[in-house]
Design a protein around this motif. Sequence first.
Motif, PDB file in Angstrom:
ATOM      1  N   MET A  57       0.769  -1.473  -0.167  1.00 23.21           N
ATOM      2  CA  MET A  57       0.310   0.315   0.214  1.00 23.21           C
ATOM      3  C   MET A  57       0.751   1.188  -0.356  1.00 23.21           C
ATOM      4  O   MET A  57       0.548   2.420  -0.436  1.00 23.21           O
ATOM      5  CB  MET A  57      -1.268  -0.359   1.092  1.00 23.21           C
ATOM      6  CG  MET A  57      -2.616   0.565   1.420  1.00 23.21           C
ATOM      7  SD  MET A  57      -3.474   0.254  -0.360  1.00 23.21           S
ATOM      8  CE  MET A  57      -4.158   1.663  -1.364  1.00 23.21           C
ATOM      9  N   VAL A 105      -6.827   6.782  -9.446  1.00 21.81           N
ATOM     10  CA  VAL A 105      -8.091   6.921  -8.821  1.00 21.81           C
ATOM     11  C   VAL A 105      -8.346   5.484  -8.987  1.00 21.81           C
ATOM     12  O   VAL A 105      -8.011   4.925  -8.051  1.00 21.81           O
ATOM     13  CB  VAL A 105      -9.104   7.988  -7.829  1.00 21.81           C
ATOM     14  CG1 VAL A 105     -10.757   7.565  -7.285  1.00 21.81           C
ATOM     15  CG2 VAL A 105      -9.124   9.252  -7.479  1.00 21.81           C
ATOM     16  N   ALA A 116      -7.352  -1.259  -2.910  1.00 21.36           N
ATOM     17  CA  ALA A 116      -7.461  -0.778  -1.850  1.00 21.36           C
ATOM     18  C   ALA A 116      -8.555  -2.086  -1.531  1.00 21.36           C
ATOM     19  O   ALA A 116      -8.608  -2.843  -0.072  1.00 21.36           O
ATOM     20  CB  ALA A 116      -8.421   0.422  -1.017  1.00 21.36           C
ATOM     21  N   LYS A 119      -8.239  -4.700   1.641  1.00 15.04           N
ATOM     22  CA  LYS A 119      -9.121  -5.503   2.093  1.00 15.04           C
ATOM     23  C   LYS A 119      -9.454  -6.346   2.307  1.00 15.04           C
ATOM     24  O   LYS A 119      -9.375  -7.710   3.122  1.00 15.04           O
ATOM     25  CB  LYS A 119     -11.189  -5.173   1.688  1.00 15.04           C
ATOM     26  CG  LYS A 119     -10.724  -3.293   2.050  1.00 15.04           C
ATOM     27  CD  LYS A 119     -11.914  -3.103   2.443  1.00 15.04           C
ATOM     28  CE  LYS A 119     -11.932  -1.625   3.010  1.00 15.04           C
ATOM     29  NZ  LYS A 119     -13.494  -0.262   2.248  1.00 15.04           N
ATOM     30  N   CYS A 129     -10.794   7.345  19.051  1.00 11.49           N
ATOM     31  CA  CYS A 129      -9.854   7.755  18.720  1.00 11.49           C
ATOM     32  C   CYS A 129     -10.542   8.443  16.836  1.00 11.49           C
ATOM     33  O   CYS A 129     -11.563   7.781  16.647  1.00 11.49           O
ATOM     34  CB  CYS A 129      -9.994   6.327  17.937  1.00 11.49           C
ATOM     35  SG  CYS A 129      -8.781   5.380  18.995  1.00 11.49           S
TER      36      CYS A 129
HETATM   37 CO1  B1M Z   1      -6.814   9.929  -0.557  1.00  7.92          CO
HETATM   38  N1  B1M Z   1      -4.984  11.435  -1.196  1.00  7.92           N
HETATM   39  N2  B1M Z   1      -7.882  11.566  -1.823  1.00  7.92           N
HETATM   40  N3  B1M Z   1      -8.264   8.441  -1.065  1.00  7.92           N
HETATM   41  N4  B1M Z   1      -5.441   8.910  -0.624  1.00  7.92           N
HETATM   42  C1  B1M Z   1      -4.184  10.741   0.477  1.00  7.92           C
HETATM   43  C2  B1M Z   1      -4.491  10.587   1.585  1.00  7.92           C
HETATM   44  C3  B1M Z   1      -3.157  11.763  -0.375  1.00  7.92           C
HETATM   45  C4  B1M Z   1      -2.142  11.806   0.776  1.00  7.92           C
HETATM   46  C5  B1M Z   1      -2.709  11.188  -1.457  1.00  7.92           C
HETATM   47  C6  B1M Z   1      -2.112  12.474  -2.504  1.00  7.92           C
HETATM   48  O1  B1M Z   1      -2.031  13.038  -2.941  1.00  7.92           O
HETATM   49  N5  B1M Z   1      -0.454  12.043  -1.993  1.00  7.92           N
HETATM   50  C7  B1M Z   1      -4.645  12.916  -0.348  1.00  7.92           C
HETATM   51  C8  B1M Z   1      -4.361  13.908   0.751  1.00  7.92           C
HETATM   52  C9  B1M Z   1      -2.917  15.419   0.258  1.00  7.92           C
HETATM   53  C10 B1M Z   1      -3.931  16.202   2.046  1.00  7.92           C
HETATM   54  O2  B1M Z   1      -4.319  16.420   2.409  1.00  7.92           O
HETATM   55  N6  B1M Z   1      -2.976  16.792   2.291  1.00  7.92           N
HETATM   56  C11 B1M Z   1      -5.142  12.105  -0.473  1.00  7.92           C
HETATM   57  C12 B1M Z   1      -6.399  13.023  -1.582  1.00  7.92           C
HETATM   58  C13 B1M Z   1      -6.213  14.429  -1.948  1.00  7.92           C
HETATM   59  C14 B1M Z   1      -7.678  12.597  -2.481  1.00  7.92           C
HETATM   60  C15 B1M Z   1      -9.238  13.273  -2.503  1.00  7.92           C
HETATM   61  C16 B1M Z   1      -9.106  14.412  -1.965  1.00  7.92           C
HETATM   62  C17 B1M Z   1      -8.597  12.600  -4.340  1.00  7.92           C
HETATM   63  C18 B1M Z   1      -9.358  13.782  -5.187  1.00  7.92           C
HETATM   64  O3  B1M Z   1     -11.030  12.961  -5.021  1.00  7.92           O
HETATM   65  N7  B1M Z   1      -8.693  14.622  -5.590  1.00  7.92           N
HETATM   66  C19 B1M Z   1      -9.986  12.137  -2.593  1.00  7.92           C
HETATM   67  C20 B1M Z   1     -10.410  12.599  -1.170  1.00  7.92           C
HETATM   68  C21 B1M Z   1     -11.720  11.371  -0.569  1.00  7.92           C
HETATM   69  C22 B1M Z   1     -12.849  12.121   0.735  1.00  7.92           C
HETATM   70  O4  B1M Z   1     -11.520  11.553   1.734  1.00  7.92           O
HETATM   71  N8  B1M Z   1     -13.386  12.537   0.787  1.00  7.92           N
HETATM   72  C23 B1M Z   1      -8.635  10.996  -2.298  1.00  7.92           C
HETATM   73  C24 B1M Z   1      -9.529   9.747  -2.362  1.00  7.92           C
HETATM   74  C25 B1M Z   1      -8.981   7.945  -2.233  1.00  7.92           C
HETATM   75  C26 B1M Z   1      -9.108   6.519  -2.461  1.00  7.92           C
HETATM   76  C27 B1M Z   1     -11.008   7.216  -2.377  1.00  7.92           C
HETATM   77  C28 B1M Z   1      -9.001   6.715  -3.723  1.00  7.92           C
HETATM   78  C29 B1M Z   1      -9.024   5.810  -1.808  1.00  7.92           C
HETATM   79  C30 B1M Z   1      -9.821   5.996  -0.261  1.00  7.92           C
HETATM   80  C31 B1M Z   1      -9.597   4.211  -0.059  1.00  7.92           C
HETATM   81  C32 B1M Z   1     -10.191   3.613   1.841  1.00  7.92           C
HETATM   82  O5  B1M Z   1     -10.007   4.684   2.170  1.00  7.92           O
HETATM   83  N9  B1M Z   1     -11.111   3.335   1.285  1.00  7.92           N
HETATM   84  C33 B1M Z   1      -7.555   6.745  -1.441  1.00  7.92           C
HETATM   85  C34 B1M Z   1      -6.213   6.561  -1.007  1.00  7.92           C
HETATM   86  C35 B1M Z   1      -5.980   5.051  -1.441  1.00  7.92           C
HETATM   87  C36 B1M Z   1      -5.282   7.401  -0.557  1.00  7.92           C
HETATM   88  C37 B1M Z   1      -3.611   6.523  -0.483  1.00  7.92           C
HETATM   89  C38 B1M Z   1      -2.920   6.820  -1.322  1.00  7.92           C
HETATM   90  C39 B1M Z   1      -3.461   5.677   0.813  1.00  7.92           C
HETATM   91  C40 B1M Z   1      -3.858   5.962   1.810  1.00  7.92           C
HETATM   92  C41 B1M Z   1      -3.945   4.277   2.907  1.00  7.92           C
HETATM   93  O6  B1M Z   1      -4.854   3.844   2.882  1.00  7.92           O
HETATM   94  N10 B1M Z   1      -2.903   4.094   3.710  1.00  7.92           N
HETATM   95  C42 B1M Z   1      -2.866   8.584   0.339  1.00  7.92           C
HETATM   96  C43 B1M Z   1      -1.567   8.398  -0.418  1.00  7.92           C
HETATM   97  C44 B1M Z   1      -1.008   8.248   1.588  1.00  7.92           C
HETATM   98  O7  B1M Z   1      -1.409   7.812   1.930  1.00  7.92           O
HETATM   99  N11 B1M Z   1       0.808   7.505   0.516  1.00  7.92           N
HETATM  100  C45 B1M Z   1      -3.830   9.430  -0.359  1.00  7.92           C
HETATM  101  C46 B1M Z   1      -2.278   3.341   3.955  1.00  7.92           C
HETATM  102  C47 B1M Z   1      -2.668   3.154   5.682  1.00  7.92           C
HETATM  103  C48 B1M Z   1      -2.384   1.883   5.814  1.00  7.92           C
HETATM  104  O8  B1M Z   1      -2.311   4.569   6.047  1.00  7.92           O
HETATM  105  O9  B1M Z   1      -3.800   5.874   5.857  1.00  7.92           O
HETATM  106  O10 B1M Z   1      -2.329   6.996   6.712  1.00  7.92           O
HETATM  107  P1  B1M Z   1      -2.694   5.547   6.868  1.00  7.92           P
HETATM  108  O11 B1M Z   1      -2.865   4.882   8.099  1.00  7.92           O
HETATM  109  C49 B1M Z   1      -1.890   4.871   9.354  1.00  7.92           C
HETATM  110  C50 B1M Z   1      -1.133   5.612   9.780  1.00  7.92           C
HETATM  111  O12 B1M Z   1      -2.167   7.182   9.365  1.00  7.92           O
HETATM  112  C51 B1M Z   1      -2.484   5.963  11.162  1.00  7.92           C
HETATM  113  O13 B1M Z   1      -1.763   4.204  11.285  1.00  7.92           O
HETATM  114  C52 B1M Z   1      -2.069   3.892  10.252  1.00  7.92           C
HETATM  115  C53 B1M Z   1      -2.009   2.454  10.167  1.00  7.92           C
HETATM  116  O14 B1M Z   1      -0.265   2.493  10.934  1.00  7.92           O
HETATM  117  N12 B1M Z   1      -3.323   6.098  11.734  1.00  7.92           N
HETATM  118  C54 B1M Z   1      -3.462   6.108  12.915  1.00  7.92           C
HETATM  119  C55 B1M Z   1      -4.376   6.049  10.505  1.00  7.92           C
HETATM  120  N13 B1M Z   1      -5.637   6.442  11.054  1.00  7.92           N
HETATM  121  C56 B1M Z   1      -5.088   6.685  12.888  1.00  7.92           C
HETATM  122  C57 B1M Z   1      -6.111   6.764  14.201  1.00  7.92           C
HETATM  123  C58 B1M Z   1      -5.064   7.009  15.639  1.00  7.92           C
HETATM  124  C59 B1M Z   1      -3.674   6.622  15.570  1.00  7.92           C
HETATM  125  C60 B1M Z   1      -3.045   5.654  13.782  1.00  7.92           C
HETATM  126  O15 B1M Z   1      -5.795   6.880  16.638  1.00  7.92           O
HETATM  127  C61 B1M Z   1      -6.725   7.183  16.746  1.00  7.92           C
END
Ligand code: B1M
Length: 211
Positions: free
Chosen positions: A45, A59, A66, A70, A144
């Motif tokens: 991922m 996307v 994703a 799952k 959380c």
């Molecule tokens: Co989105 N997305 N996304 N996306 N997406 C990001 C987050 C982004 C960084 C990508 C990028 O541009 N590089 C960017 C955000 C930029 C910013 O705000 N800084 C982004 C964007 C912009 C968007 C959209 C706006 C895109 C668009 O439509 N133009 C849109 C928004 C939709 C919305 O939410 N309203 C969008 C949509 C999507 C998808 C639907 C396509 C999909 C989500 C699918 C899903 O979740 N079911 C998606 C995905 C998959 C990502 C990336 C590629 C991967 C996120 C992920 O799942 N990572 C992401 C890029 C990236 O992260 N490199 C990105 C893997 C996951 C295991 O890590 O979620 O960080 P993470 O969780 C970690 C820690 O953060 C922590 O523990 C987890 C495990 O170690 N953690 C916690 C998380 N929650 C915690 C809570 C806690 C403690 C720790 O305590 C309560």
Amino acid sequence: MFNYEELSTALINGKAPVVRELTEKALAEGETPQDVLTKGLVAGMNVVGQRFKNNEFYVPEVLIAARAMKNGMEILKPQLAATGVEPVAKVAIGTVRGDLHDIGKNLVAMMMEGAGFEIIDLGVDVKPEQFVAAVNDKQANLICLSALLTTTMPAMKETIQSLSDSGTRGKVKVMIGGAPVTQNYSDEIGADGYAPDAASAVDSAKTLLGL
Ligand code: B1M
């Protein structure tokens, strides 16, 4: 030795049935669920995230990956939860209002469940009043909050404000996390704790609740 690269590559390519099969194979070969999660699924991922950032993935590819993640997580979930005993505390977890990312939130929920917490998963796009209701109606001891977008981080602050306004803030601890979230932000908005990843979320939760 299990080939983790094969598993990560299948996830990157969105091959859900292969991810499921290889996850089962890894466990059958004696790999730990934690290793399968971090070395296989999360590693894949991370590559997907990097490619999305570099505009090499769009996307649809991310959604397909994703879904594959799952599939693997469904196999791992009972294994990760198997170590748990009696629920040590009740945790209401959700991705905050306006935010639809749930992969990280689900991982945190899974790891906490595995550590013995009872999980109330409120899902994504969770409004502040839904978190308040989880404390009042379901007696959650810990809230959380997960956010993946800089634009939805303010909803964490609004949720804490709603807990205060409704008189429930004193009854519950609040932990926040997600890729853009930091310890500084946690301090700034008056959360009780922050965790950078799912494994440390378990430790932080235990510390916050004095367990
Ligand atoms: Co989105 N997305 N996304 N996306 N997406 C990001 C987050 C982004 C960084 C990508 C990028 O541009 N590089 C960017 C955000 C930029 C910013 O705000 N800084 C982004 C964007 C912009 C968007 C959209 C706006 C895109 C668009 O439509 N133009 C849109 C928004 C939709 C919305 O939410 N309203 C969008 C949509 C999507 C998808 C639907 C396509 C999909 C989500 C699918 C899903 O979740 N079911 C998606 C995905 C998959 C990502 C990336 C590629 C991967 C996120 C992920 O799942 N990572 C992401 C890029 C990236 O992260 N490199 C990105 C893997 C996951 C295991 O890590 O979620 O960080 P993470 O969780 C970690 C820690 O953060 C922590 O523990 C987890 C495990 O170690 N953690 C916690 C998380 N929650 C915690 C809570 C806690 C403690 C720790 O305590 C309560």
